[in-house]
Design a protein around this motif. Structure first.
Motif, PDB file in Angstrom:
ATOM      1  N   ALA A  34       6.657   1.004 -10.687  1.00 53.87           N
ATOM      2  CA  ALA A  34       7.292   0.266  -9.593  1.00 53.87           C
ATOM      3  C   ALA A  34       8.299  -0.726 -10.165  1.00 53.87           C
ATOM      4  N   THR A  35       9.320  -1.012  -9.384  1.00 50.72           N
ATOM      5  CA  THR A  35      10.299  -2.022  -9.764  1.00 50.72           C
ATOM      6  C   THR A  35      10.745  -2.781  -8.524  1.00 50.72           C
ATOM      7  N   ARG A  36      11.077  -4.028  -8.698  1.00 54.99           N
ATOM      8  CA  ARG A  36      11.522  -4.905  -7.615  1.00 54.99           C
ATOM      9  C   ARG A  36      13.038  -4.867  -7.524  1.00 54.99           C
ATOM     10  N   ILE A  37      13.544  -4.789  -6.303  1.00 54.10           N
ATOM     11  CA  ILE A  37      14.981  -4.889  -6.053  1.00 54.10           C
ATOM     12  C   ILE A  37      15.194  -6.241  -5.381  1.00 54.10           C
ATOM     13  N   ALA A  38      15.761  -7.161  -6.127  1.00 53.49           N
ATOM     14  CA  ALA A  38      15.940  -8.533  -5.648  1.00 53.49           C
ATOM     15  C   ALA A  38      16.914  -8.607  -4.478  1.00 53.49           C
ATOM     16  N   ALA A  39      16.754  -9.626  -3.665  1.00 53.07           N
ATOM     17  CA  ALA A  39      17.639  -9.869  -2.530  1.00 53.07           C
ATOM     18  C   ALA A  39      19.050 -10.168  -3.029  1.00 53.07           C
ATOM     19  N   LEU A  55       9.357   3.258  -0.843  1.00 52.54           N
ATOM     20  CA  LEU A  55      10.124   2.032  -0.705  1.00 52.54           C
ATOM     21  C   LEU A  55       9.489   1.172   0.366  1.00 52.54           C
ATOM     22  N   THR A  56       9.352  -0.124   0.084  1.00 52.73           N
ATOM     23  CA  THR A  56       8.851  -1.047   1.101  1.00 52.73           C
ATOM     24  C   THR A  56       9.549  -2.389   0.942  1.00 52.73           C
ATOM     25  N   ALA A  73      18.467  11.525  -0.561  1.00 50.93           N
ATOM     26  CA  ALA A  73      18.350  10.606   0.572  1.00 50.93           C
ATOM     27  C   ALA A  73      18.884   9.228   0.207  1.00 50.93           C
ATOM     28  N   ARG A  74      19.311   8.495   1.242  1.00 50.33           N
ATOM     29  CA  ARG A  74      19.793   7.123   1.072  1.00 50.33           C
ATOM     30  C   ARG A  74      19.130   6.242   2.115  1.00 50.33           C
ATOM     31  N   HIS A  75      18.997   4.953   1.780  1.00 52.13           N
ATOM     32  CA  HIS A  75      18.450   3.991   2.738  1.00 52.13           C
ATOM     33  C   HIS A  75      19.233   2.693   2.594  1.00 52.13           C
ATOM     34  N   ARG A  76      19.654   2.126   3.716  1.00 50.81           N
ATOM     35  CA  ARG A  76      20.422   0.871   3.704  1.00 50.81           C
ATOM     36  C   ARG A  76      19.477  -0.300   3.503  1.00 50.81           C
ATOM     37  N   LEU A  77      19.818  -1.167   2.559  1.00 48.08           N
ATOM     38  CA  LEU A  77      19.060  -2.383   2.277  1.00 48.08           C
ATOM     39  C   LEU A  77      19.876  -3.550   2.846  1.00 48.08           C
ATOM     40  N   PRO A  78      19.440  -4.170   3.935  1.00 43.00           N
ATOM     41  CA  PRO A  78      20.218  -5.254   4.544  1.00 43.00           C
ATOM     42  C   PRO A  78      20.405  -6.451   3.595  1.00 43.00           C
ATOM     43  N   ALA A  79      21.439  -7.202   3.823  1.00 39.32           N
ATOM     44  CA  ALA A  79      21.694  -8.421   3.048  1.00 39.32           C
ATOM     45  C   ALA A  79      20.474  -9.337   3.142  1.00 39.32           C
ATOM     46  N   GLY A  80      20.122  -9.956   2.024  1.00 41.50           N
ATOM     47  CA  GLY A  80      19.021 -10.908   1.992  1.00 41.50           C
ATOM     48  C   GLY A  80      17.642 -10.285   1.928  1.00 41.50           C
ATOM     49  N   SER A  81      17.557  -8.964   1.847  1.00 40.44           N
ATOM     50  CA  SER A  81      16.246  -8.316   1.825  1.00 40.44           C
ATOM     51  C   SER A  81      15.822  -7.985   0.395  1.00 40.44           C
ATOM     52  N   GLU A  82      14.516  -8.096   0.155  1.00 42.30           N
ATOM     53  CA  GLU A  82      13.917  -7.788  -1.139  1.00 42.30           C
ATOM     54  C   GLU A  82      13.014  -6.572  -0.956  1.00 42.30           C
ATOM     55  N   TRP A  83      12.994  -5.692  -1.962  1.00 42.61           N
ATOM     56  CA  TRP A  83      12.290  -4.424  -1.846  1.00 42.61           C
ATOM     57  C   TRP A  83      11.489  -4.122  -3.097  1.00 42.61           C
ATOM     58  N   VAL A  84      10.500  -3.246  -2.951  1.00 43.15           N
ATOM     59  CA  VAL A  84       9.788  -2.658  -4.085  1.00 43.15           C
ATOM     60  C   VAL A  84       9.945  -1.152  -3.958  1.00 43.15           C
ATOM     61  N   VAL A  85      10.320  -0.511  -5.055  1.00 41.22           N
ATOM     62  CA  VAL A  85      10.455   0.946  -5.079  1.00 41.22           C
ATOM     63  C   VAL A  85       9.524   1.483  -6.164  1.00 41.22           C
ATOM     64  N   GLU A  86       8.820   2.550  -5.840  1.00 44.01           N
ATOM     65  CA  GLU A  86       7.891   3.174  -6.792  1.00 44.01           C
ATOM     66  C   GLU A  86       8.161   4.660  -6.861  1.00 44.01           C
ATOM     67  N   GLY A  87       8.167   5.175  -8.114  1.00 45.78           N
ATOM     68  CA  GLY A  87       8.405   6.603  -8.335  1.00 45.78           C
ATOM     69  C   GLY A  87       7.163   7.417  -8.110  1.00 45.78           C
TER      70      GLY A  87
END
Length: 87
Positions: A34-39, A55-56, A73-87
């Motif tokens: 897993a890795t974090r995608i910072a806001a 993705l969450t 596939a693609r997913h839009r990450l809104p401005a100011g949002s933080e996410w975690v993605v895991e393979g």
């Protein structure tokens, strides 16, 4: 791969053959890793170039829905949002 948002979805960008970060917005996420995608202050797109990822959104105080993305596939990450993605 996370890219700045544009009016249309960005073209998929292939990762390097060695799966090394070639830009600060590219990651290789191995199965079970897993890795974090910072806001960020702007919207971005997450594009999956191979495999499948989970993705969450985090940091919202409420659990968001789980999102499963397949290669292409693609997913839009809104401005100011933080996410975690895991393979």
């Amino acid at each position: 791969i996370v890219e700045p948002s544009t009016d249309t979805a960005p073209k998929a960008t292939a990762m390097s053959k060695l799966h090394q970060n070639v830009a600060p917005w590219e990651w290789h996420v191995a199965p079970g890793q897993a890795t974090r995608i910072a806001a960020e202050g702007r919207a971005r797109w997450l594009a999956v170039t191979a495999g499948r990822v989970w993705l969450t959104q985090t940091g919202t105080g409420a659990a968001g829905p789980d999102i499963w993305l397949e290669a292409g596939a693609r997913h839009r990450l809104p401005a100011g949002s933080e996410w975690v993605v895991e393979g």
